[in-house]
Motif scaffolding. Structure first.
Motif, mmCIF file in Angstrom:
data_model
loop_
_atom_site.group_PDB
_atom_site.id
_atom_site.type_symbol
_atom_site.label_atom_id
_atom_site.label_comp_id
_atom_site.label_asym_id
_atom_site.label_seq_id
_atom_site.Cartn_x
_atom_site.Cartn_y
_atom_site.Cartn_z
ATOM 1 N N ILE A 52 38.422 26.440 42.130
ATOM 2 C CA ILE A 52 39.723 27.276 41.970
ATOM 3 C C ILE A 52 39.643 28.486 42.870
ATOM 4 O O ILE A 52 38.546 28.876 43.174
ATOM 5 C CB ILE A 52 39.524 27.768 40.591
ATOM 6 C CG1 ILE A 52 38.977 26.720 39.585
ATOM 7 C CG2 ILE A 52 40.914 28.381 39.826
ATOM 8 C CD1 ILE A 52 37.944 27.081 38.627
ATOM 9 N N ALA A 53 40.877 28.660 43.223
ATOM 10 C CA ALA A 53 41.103 29.867 44.190
ATOM 11 C C ALA A 53 42.347 30.487 44.026
ATOM 12 O O ALA A 53 43.183 30.129 43.347
ATOM 13 C CB ALA A 53 41.077 29.193 45.680
ATOM 14 N N GLY A 54 42.264 31.871 44.273
ATOM 15 C CA GLY A 54 43.380 32.980 44.061
ATOM 16 C C GLY A 54 42.940 34.213 44.870
ATOM 17 O O GLY A 54 41.893 34.536 45.081
ATOM 18 N N ASN A 55 44.073 34.808 44.902
ATOM 19 C CA ASN A 55 43.841 36.261 45.554
ATOM 20 C C ASN A 55 44.167 37.562 44.703
ATOM 21 O O ASN A 55 45.018 37.298 43.638
ATOM 22 C CB ASN A 55 44.823 36.609 46.659
ATOM 23 C CG ASN A 55 44.395 35.723 47.986
ATOM 24 O OD1 ASN A 55 43.443 35.760 48.757
ATOM 25 N ND2 ASN A 55 45.470 34.474 48.249
ATOM 26 N N GLY A 56 43.470 38.440 44.754
ATOM 27 C CA GLY A 56 43.841 39.660 43.693
ATOM 28 C C GLY A 56 43.587 39.360 42.253
ATOM 29 O O GLY A 56 42.189 38.734 41.895
ATOM 30 N N GLY A 57 44.445 39.371 41.528
ATOM 31 C CA GLY A 57 44.522 39.177 40.171
ATOM 32 C C GLY A 57 44.221 37.754 39.916
ATOM 33 O O GLY A 57 43.565 37.390 39.164
ATOM 34 N N SER A 58 44.899 37.035 40.929
ATOM 35 C CA SER A 58 44.634 35.341 40.606
ATOM 36 C C SER A 58 43.204 35.002 41.081
ATOM 37 O O SER A 58 42.747 34.123 40.595
ATOM 38 C CB SER A 58 45.470 34.735 41.488
ATOM 39 O OG SER A 58 46.747 35.009 41.134
ATOM 40 N N ALA A 59 42.505 35.868 41.857
ATOM 41 C CA ALA A 59 41.074 35.666 42.106
ATOM 42 C C ALA A 59 40.249 36.070 40.928
ATOM 43 O O ALA A 59 39.372 35.060 40.487
ATOM 44 C CB ALA A 59 40.421 36.613 43.179
ATOM 45 N N ALA A 60 40.487 36.959 40.097
ATOM 46 C CA ALA A 60 40.171 37.191 38.839
ATOM 47 C C ALA A 60 40.287 36.021 37.689
ATOM 48 O O ALA A 60 39.504 35.719 37.125
ATOM 49 C CB ALA A 60 40.453 38.544 38.182
ATOM 50 N N ASP A 61 41.608 35.517 37.761
ATOM 51 C CA ASP A 61 41.965 34.335 36.935
ATOM 52 C C ASP A 61 41.228 33.303 37.273
ATOM 53 O O ASP A 61 40.450 32.409 36.492
ATOM 54 C CB ASP A 61 43.162 33.989 37.079
ATOM 55 C CG ASP A 61 44.190 35.207 36.328
ATOM 56 O OD1 ASP A 61 43.682 36.133 35.980
ATOM 57 O OD2 ASP A 61 45.559 35.256 36.738
ATOM 58 N N ALA A 62 40.753 33.181 38.619
ATOM 59 C CA ALA A 62 39.980 31.674 38.970
ATOM 60 C C ALA A 62 38.466 31.929 38.571
ATOM 61 O O ALA A 62 37.970 30.921 37.916
ATOM 62 C CB ALA A 62 39.881 31.655 40.479
ATOM 63 N N GLN A 63 37.925 33.083 38.551
ATOM 64 C CA GLN A 63 36.728 33.426 38.317
ATOM 65 C C GLN A 63 36.380 33.192 36.575
ATOM 66 O O GLN A 63 35.683 32.579 36.216
ATOM 67 C CB GLN A 63 35.897 34.693 38.643
ATOM 68 C CG GLN A 63 35.908 34.659 39.976
ATOM 69 C CD GLN A 63 35.755 36.153 40.783
ATOM 70 O OE1 GLN A 63 35.925 36.419 41.677
ATOM 71 N NE2 GLN A 63 35.176 37.056 39.853
ATOM 72 N N HIS A 64 37.501 33.772 35.999
ATOM 73 C CA HIS A 64 37.879 33.609 34.520
ATOM 74 C C HIS A 64 37.709 32.260 34.140
ATOM 75 O O HIS A 64 37.059 31.751 33.195
ATOM 76 C CB HIS A 64 39.117 34.298 33.997
ATOM 77 C CG HIS A 64 39.442 34.334 32.595
ATOM 78 N ND1 HIS A 64 39.998 35.408 32.072
ATOM 79 C CD2 HIS A 64 38.896 33.789 31.643
ATOM 80 C CE1 HIS A 64 40.398 35.085 30.706
ATOM 81 N NE2 HIS A 64 39.608 34.057 30.246
ATOM 82 N N LEU A 65 38.699 31.412 34.837
ATOM 83 C CA LEU A 65 38.769 30.003 34.307
ATOM 84 C C LEU A 65 37.188 29.015 34.744
ATOM 85 O O LEU A 65 36.731 28.524 33.730
ATOM 86 C CB LEU A 65 39.618 29.087 34.938
ATOM 87 C CG LEU A 65 39.726 27.549 34.869
ATOM 88 C CD1 LEU A 65 39.986 27.210 33.596
ATOM 89 C CD2 LEU A 65 41.026 27.205 35.959
ATOM 90 N N ALA A 66 36.523 29.522 35.847
ATOM 91 C CA ALA A 66 35.215 29.015 36.100
ATOM 92 C C ALA A 66 34.437 29.243 34.787
ATOM 93 O O ALA A 66 33.455 28.393 34.470
ATOM 94 C CB ALA A 66 34.777 29.383 37.260
ATOM 95 N N ALA A 67 34.358 30.659 34.464
ATOM 96 C CA ALA A 67 33.498 30.881 33.511
ATOM 97 C C ALA A 67 33.684 30.260 32.319
ATOM 98 O O ALA A 67 32.669 29.908 31.606
ATOM 99 C CB ALA A 67 33.285 32.486 33.358
ATOM 100 N N GLU A 68 34.737 29.956 32.091
ATOM 101 C CA GLU A 68 34.944 29.464 30.659
ATOM 102 C C GLU A 68 34.648 28.020 30.576
ATOM 103 O O GLU A 68 34.154 27.539 29.487
ATOM 104 C CB GLU A 68 36.647 29.301 30.173
ATOM 105 C CG GLU A 68 37.324 30.777 30.134
ATOM 106 C CD GLU A 68 36.905 31.488 28.853
ATOM 107 O OE1 GLU A 68 36.012 31.294 28.135
ATOM 108 O OE2 GLU A 68 37.788 32.305 28.628
#
Length: 195
Positions: A52-68
């Protein structure tokens, strides 16, 4: 005449609710979610990994999804392999320094992904150059890709295999829907793969 701070909150809530109701009624996007979910389910059933990848807030969303996925969302179950391309500072700074920021995700697609893996890009505009290059690299390698975006998906819409579009014009409203979609994705995976 001044408004209260609570009035600002109410305005944000009303915009959020309106956009989510519009998404709820959009049968095309519901079908797109179904198709993207099936691709993710197939990926996991065949032993693949989600990147998963994204920039800024979307980077946080990418990390959020990976963690879940790696930890858990709503129930105890085996870990699902997932990785956000935004977490390794050595890789990010090396690629940025040697090749440029536009290549931070495409080099990781090339170096980490294998047949059967799946790439999920998160971008509110659909025009981030590093996301475009990553999607191009997926095409080159024959890897399935999903784009989670807003507006019309920008330039990235033509590069992704699956496209899910949030509603609304404000970045914040689009990002809020992305989190709801991510949570629905996690819930669906857990119940489909683990009962």
């Amino acid at each position: 005449m001044s408004t209260s701070h609570a009035d600002q909150l109410k305005q944000f809530l009303e915009c959020s609710i309106e956009a989510k109701q519009a998404l709820l009624k959009d049968q095309e996007q519901m079908a797109a979610f179904d198709q993207a979910m099936q691709a993710i389910i197939d990926c996991y059933r065949q032993g693949g990994r989600l990147y998963i990848a994204g920039n800024g807030g979307s980077a946080a969303d990418a990390q959020h999804l990976a963690a879940e996925l790696v930890c858990r969302f709503g129930k105890d179950r085996p870990a699902l392999p997932a990785e956000a391309f935004t977490v390794d500072s050595s890789i990010l700074t090396a690629i940025s320094n040697d090749y440029g920021y536009d290549y931070i995700f495409s080099r990781q697609v090339e170096g980490k992904m294998k047949p059967g893996d799946l790439f999920l890009a998160i971008t509110t505009s659909g025009n981030s150059p590093n996301i475009l290059r990553a999607l191009e690299q997926c095409r080159k390698m024959g890897l399935t890709s999903i784009l989670l975006s807003g507006h019309q998906g920008g330039k990235a819409a033509a590069l992704a295999d699956h496209l899910i579009l949030a509603k609304g014009t404000e970045t914040s409203t689009i990002q809020e829907q992305h989190i709801v979609i991510i949570h629905a994705l996690c819930h669906t995976l857990e119940h489909t793969l683990f009962g």
